[in-house]
Structures are given as C-alpha cells and as structure tokens.
Design an enzyme around this catalytic site. Sequence first.
Site: not given
Ligand code: PEP
Length: 248
Positions: A10-12, A94, A96, A164, A170, A210, A232
Amino acid sequence: MARTPFVAGNWKMNTNKASAIELAKGVAKGAPAGVQVGVATPFVYLDAVGQALAGSKVQLGAQDVYFEKSGAFTGEISVEMLKDLGVAFCLAGHSERRHVLGESSELVGQKARAIVAGGLTLIHCVGEKLEQRDAGHTLNVVQSQLEELRGSVEDPNSLVIAYEPVWAIGTGRNATDQQAQEVHAYIREAMGRMWNPDFANRVRIQYGGSMKPDNAAGLMAQRDVDGGLIGGASLKPDSFLAIVNAAK
Ligand code: PEP
C-alpha cells in the site's frame, strides 16, 4: 486447506510518476512464484504503473474507490474506471480512511459491496485502536467491521481480510506473532458463523501493521496469517520483496 499467500503493498500518498514506475519495475523483476503479489498505488499513477507491470505476475491495486457507478460525484473514482486501467484489487476500510478521513462503517460497507459487485478482489481492512485493545474490545471491533460485508460477498476468492491493528500501522510497533494469530483465528471463526466454515477456510487473512523483513517470517508462519498488507516497507523493492519471499 492450503491458501496461496497474498502480499500487497500500500503505497499510500507516496512516490511520484518516475519513482512509482521504477518501484513497480523493481517489484515485477523480483516477484517469486508461489505468492500472490500486488501493489496499491496512488490513483494518478495507476495507468503508468499498470504499464510498468505489464507481462509480470504483480497485480495492480487501488487504495480506495467510490461506490456509485457514475455521475455528479466530483473528485471520485468508480470501480469501472479502475477496471478500465487493469486494476485487479481494491482496499476498503483502511484505518487511515476510517480514522483520518472520517469514513463511516456504512460508507465502508457500500464501497466493499461495489468492489465485489464490480468483479474486483476486495481487501477489507479491519482493526482496533489502542484504547479499544486496552479496554478488551478488540474482537468486538473486528466483528462489527466484518458485519460491513454481510450480504455483499458470495465467492471466497473475491475477498481478502487485512487485520491491521491501528496502533501498529506506521508506528514500528508490530503485533506479536501470538497477538496476530489470536485475532486472525477469531476472524476466521467469525466468518465461519457469518458464511460457513468452508468459505472461512478459503478466505485469505493478511496481517498489516509495521510488517518488515525482520518480523515477516514469524508473523506469516502463524496458521491463520496468509500474507501481509505492507505500507512503509513496500516503498523499496528490496524490503518489499524480502517480505514477499518470507511468505513462500
Ligand atoms: C498499512 O498502511 O496498511 C500498513 C500496514 O502500513 P505500515 O506497514 O507502514 O505499518
């Protein structure tokens, strides 16, 4: 039942056109057999990334979509538009979008339904905030987010759940292997009650939060963890592919 692991990046709201193409090519070059691999790019780079991935096994994904088919919805993108660009899967719910952009459970459910009805694979994201975990509400939160799917999904191949925990996204603080397995096992049980046990056994459940090359193998060795949704660490081919390889 053997489920093919699925690792999605997921490049956001990251990359630019040139770096998105370079990243896509790097991932396409190293993606191994035995794992489903995808990248969810910013909308504006879907076309360019799709072309960079052409002929590879890496699937193109979107991070969001609107549920209506077309019309006066300024700024929004439909499922048909995504399909036009070769998108294979799309996220809904998601954290966010739920907690930063303020999407309601009702809206997440409408988006999920549109994604599945349109023939894309849905990655439905669920997970608790830290205060909900501390209050012992993790499983209730996840159950209510699964309810967003009631009546919308019939084919287990069209659905992937991403567990998640919000406190892990993050932050560099991943769930432990045991914490992840406990919630994944609960999600599978809950799906067994909502659909049936065979359906539940077929749906892939990704862990996200993470996940990095050094913790991926432990998390993905858990019985009910079928891959990952990676933020990330998906922004560099090396770290993303190390996680993909850990899923084999
Ligand atoms: C995500 O945004 O779906 C995610 C898992 O981010 P990160 O790996 O950066 O925690």
